[in-house]
Design a protein around this motif. Sequence first.
Motif, PDB file in Angstrom:
ATOM      1  N   PRO A   1       1.443 -37.265  29.585  1.00 22.48           N
ATOM      2  CA  PRO A   1      -0.025 -37.191  29.679  1.00 22.48           C
ATOM      3  C   PRO A   1      -0.677 -36.516  28.461  1.00 22.48           C
ATOM      4  O   PRO A   1      -1.820 -36.819  28.135  1.00 22.48           O
TER       5      PRO A   1
ATOM      6  N   GLN B   1     -10.912 -40.227  32.273  1.00 24.14           N
ATOM      7  CA  GLN B   1      -9.727 -40.283  33.134  1.00 24.14           C
ATOM      8  C   GLN B   1      -9.239 -41.722  33.292  1.00 24.14           C
ATOM      9  O   GLN B   1      -8.049 -41.995  33.195  1.00 24.14           O
TER      10      GLN B   1
ATOM     11  N   HIS C   1      -7.857 -42.989  29.836  1.00 19.79           N
ATOM     12  CA  HIS C   1      -6.572 -42.380  29.472  1.00 19.79           C
ATOM     13  C   HIS C   1      -5.470 -42.823  30.429  1.00 19.79           C
ATOM     14  O   HIS C   1      -4.376 -43.170  30.002  1.00 19.79           O
TER      15      HIS C   1
ATOM     16  N   ALA D   1      -3.953 -40.902  32.538  1.00 20.53           N
ATOM     17  CA  ALA D   1      -3.272 -39.696  33.041  1.00 20.53           C
ATOM     18  C   ALA D   1      -3.821 -38.495  32.272  1.00 20.53           C
ATOM     19  O   ALA D   1      -3.070 -37.782  31.592  1.00 20.53           O
ATOM     20  N   LEU D   2      -5.117 -38.294  32.385  1.00 21.07           N
ATOM     21  CA  LEU D   2      -5.779 -37.226  31.612  1.00 21.07           C
ATOM     22  C   LEU D   2      -5.297 -35.848  32.072  1.00 21.07           C
ATOM     23  O   LEU D   2      -5.495 -35.484  33.234  1.00 21.07           O
ATOM     24  N   PRO D   3      -4.647 -35.087  31.169  1.00 19.06           N
ATOM     25  CA  PRO D   3      -4.199 -33.748  31.598  1.00 19.06           C
ATOM     26  C   PRO D   3      -5.376 -32.793  31.763  1.00 19.06           C
ATOM     27  O   PRO D   3      -6.383 -32.926  31.068  1.00 19.06           O
TER      28      PRO D   3
END
Lengths: 154, 95
Positions: free
Chosen positions: A20, A75, A78, A80-82
Amino acid sequence: MESIGLAEELAAAERGAAAPYIDYPPSPWWYAPSIGAWAAAMIGTFTWWRENVGLFVVSLAALIAVEILFVVWMQRRHGALPMPGKGTPPVEIARMWREYVASLPVVALIVGLVWWLVGVPAAAGTAFVLVTAGLAFYERRYAVAAAATRARLR
Amino acid sequence: MIDGLDPIIHVPKRLAAMAVLANAPSVSFRFLKDHLQISESDLSKQMSALEAAGYVSSTKVGRGRGGSTTYRMTQAGQKAYEQHRSALLALIHAT
């Protein structure tokens, strides 16, 4: 069980945990100036503070709504936005995050000083310049840190 | 359990998926597919196994080509993943 197999499994887990943070689409050119403009608008709303409380509250709520929509869009883009507080970033990225957080009070202090000495419009302009330039600089350094993490986990 | 390892998570593809899920509030099907480099049907199968174990929850938005599925790790999944990872580390250090 063979330790080589276990070590490979752990390495796959380490790459998964880092994914991520290091597998992300490139930021669009307008990303840094948009956040800078948002920060400037946030400060700019305070021009209404004494003149029109209703307008001030509506502007503030609209800017918060824009921010929420922006994070949702990020989100989805991406995948899997950390987020801070969820998981453990790789050491290279954790260092970047620490530096980023440490820089925030400095930016706030400078903007606050300009606000106090010159006024809200000047503070908004300062926020735009500092946030845009700071984010652009952070993005470049983050890319270097992500590349270092990728190389380490290869 | 074998040597403290969770048989559900011990499958490498599932372990990698759990590792991704442990580091983001939600993860898209596409991100997992790209990271694991496996087919959609294989990923669906692996994620179904994790869902059946109560380690993952999924949300579907829309249907057909424009639809998307996102996954979240449950608290049970978080606990199981951390235990499995600790067991893996202990076994590696013991050998």
